[in-house]
Motif scaffolding. Sequence first.
Motif, short mmCIF file in Angstrom:
data_model
loop_
_atom_site.label_atom_id
_atom_site.label_comp_id
_atom_site.label_asym_id
_atom_site.label_seq_id
_atom_site.Cartn_x
_atom_site.Cartn_y
_atom_site.Cartn_z
N GLN A 330 0.96 -1.06 -0.07
CA GLN A 330 0.04 0.11 -0.01
C GLN A 330 1.13 1.08 -0.13
OE1 GLN A 330 -3.25 0.83 -0.57
NE2 GLN A 330 -3.94 -1.71 -0.05
N PHE A 331 2.40 0.90 0.03
CA PHE A 331 2.45 2.06 1.15
C PHE A 331 3.56 2.44 -0.88
CE2 PHE A 331 6.87 4.20 1.94
CZ PHE A 331 6.68 5.75 3.01
N TYR A 337 6.55 7.97 -2.59
CA TYR A 337 6.70 7.11 -1.57
C TYR A 337 8.14 7.57 -1.05
CZ TYR A 337 8.61 3.75 -4.41
OH TYR A 337 9.18 2.75 -5.10
N LYS A 338 9.06 7.77 -1.55
CA LYS A 338 10.50 7.10 -1.32
C LYS A 338 10.81 8.79 -0.46
CE LYS A 338 13.36 4.27 -4.22
NZ LYS A 338 14.21 4.15 -4.68
N LEU A 343 8.58 3.97 8.85
CA LEU A 343 9.91 2.98 9.67
C LEU A 343 9.02 1.44 8.62
CD1 LEU A 343 10.06 2.83 13.34
CD2 LEU A 343 9.30 0.60 11.99
N CYS A 344 10.30 0.70 8.83
CA CYS A 344 10.13 -0.53 7.61
C CYS A 344 10.45 -1.47 8.96
CB CYS A 344 10.83 -0.31 6.83
SG CYS A 344 10.58 -2.12 5.70
N ASP A 352 15.51 -0.27 2.25
CA ASP A 352 15.97 0.15 0.91
C ASP A 352 15.25 0.85 -0.11
OD1 ASP A 352 18.71 0.75 2.26
OD2 ASP A 352 19.21 -1.66 1.46
N GLN A 353 14.76 0.17 -0.63
CA GLN A 353 13.48 0.12 -1.92
C GLN A 353 12.76 1.43 -1.23
OE1 GLN A 353 10.90 -2.95 -2.52
NE2 GLN A 353 9.83 -2.41 -3.93
#
Lengths: 421, 189
Positions: A330-331, A337-338, A343-344, A352-353
């Motif tokens: 969804q993000f 989005y970058k 927070l992943c 990184d992606q």
Amino acid sequence: MIIPAFAFLFFSCQKKYEVLMPDTTTWSIFNDPAALPLLPASRPAMEGVYTLSKGNDIFGDQAAIKWSHTSKGSDTTYHVSGFFGKDIAYFICEGKQLNGSILFNGYWRKMVSTETGIVHLTISAANGAALLLGANPVVTPGSIVIDGFFGNGSENPGRSITLSYTRKLNNTPASFQIAAHRSGGRTSDLLPVSENSVAMILKTQEFGSTGVEVDVRFTKDGIPILYHDNTLNLREVQKSGLVGPIENYTYDQLSTFVRLVHGEKIPTLREALDAVVYQTQLQFVWLDTKYTSSIAPIHAIQLEYIQKAAAIGRQLDIVIGLPGKEQFNQFLNLPDYKNVPSLCELGAAESDQINAKIWAPRFTEGTQNELVADEHLKGRKVYVWTIDEPAFITSFINEGHFDGMLSNFPSCVAYNYYVHQ
Amino acid sequence: MAVNNLLAQSNVKIDSNKVWKSFVLQVGGGFGSYTTTVHIKPPALSGSVKRYSPVGMVRLLWYPSYRLRMGFETGYTDFYSYKVRNAGKEGSLHLSAVPLLFVFSMQIVRRVNVYAGLGAYLETTHLDYDGSVTSKALVLGTNIALSYTYPFSSKLSIVAEAEWMNAYDSKDAALNLQAKLAWRFLRWQ
């Protein structure tokens, strides 16, 4: 045998644990009309690591003492907290000055049990109050001695405690975040306010938190609210007759019929962020997405409150937490989005992606110091979650290189971080 | 051999008939009273709670060759309902439950049986306020009951029963008084 066994099961009661907040209003000296607020410089000057020479059998050998405050309009309320190394103990007091002495009145609590009680502390003029109440206090080891008494429950405190200033609080790494779970603490830990409430957000700095993780869900009519579990249940809310998934109800229905365990309303995300921005000094908010639909509504609120914080000169990080693949996907649908602070909780590659601001591995992965160093080289911070076991908290702070730690016991993280050398 | 001699010397009458095993279906209904506290929250909501309501139940029991019987119970009970008025809006809330319980039963004296069950209650909220919502949740629970059975024939009996339902996960409980028809629809030796 089976019938009596069932009867026993049916009639037996679950042991009800509760922590009755002691009555801290009865110390006559502290209530003296001549008792005045402390000077602004006194508070930060007395923050530090203290050694216990009395009371150490109950609280351990060291304490980290730290001030916090909340604001409401022009009113500011200050609390001094002492974080101890034994049994996740802490005290939370208010402070005043009277006739050249400094008085602290409040309560202590152990998070490993239901033990609590009143604490009355004093810094006499000769033991450092004259220094702290003077101009530009400079504190050296042994220059402050805090003497006092603590008791059990609401009984008059009679057991001695003595703390002597040893050194300044650790501040390395300087940006280390003590992030508290569920907006500051869990209801099940018998705290005086409910998890994921505005009251908890206003209280959590007293437990040592510098940031909060909040659990975001949507009501049936699309209002983002704070609530942890999938369903309405008695662990989180009072009995209301409403059952089932919280997403089945509109905000108006929840607001009318449902109260959290300590009587608070379920807050909207906006109410929670208003409290963070305008009433606390919290530096970090982790929006834990407990839903799998679009991230866009949360992102809009995130941007709005980052701007509001900046407008009043607050340094506040608000990040969108991505706990799983569905939220991650969804993000990816967000434009640009970058550049969205995130927070992943997935791997370093996913971080990184999306150019996550923070990578948040689970503590069961270990300290991963090499990976953490790699992430630091990329300019990314690394927070570890969710650590509640005191021995793990100690070792992750002493041996790890994390920039933040999520815990249900922020006072334990605070103790270990501030006394770390 | 020694046991038979011992029994022969005693006053114990040896029943040479084989024991019947059977399945019994109980169907009935009655009246229930919600027994735990209902606080309408917040207190500013005005309203009165209705705690009494009709109940119904179906219970299937296996009567084996030994004394402990077991089976499954379901049914329907209204726990409670109330109407509210808040800031000019009116509405109502209604909480009902369907028990899904494994039950054990034993005769304790002639015609008197006790029951104890363990399982879940499927609770349903019917909320009519700011729109209509029906929402369900499965919560753990138990029951316990005491019954008196009066047989009409070898297959049919009428049963009076007091049952306490306890959905302990949600702290909901009710005392039900019911009349039931018990039908021994299958039996064998």
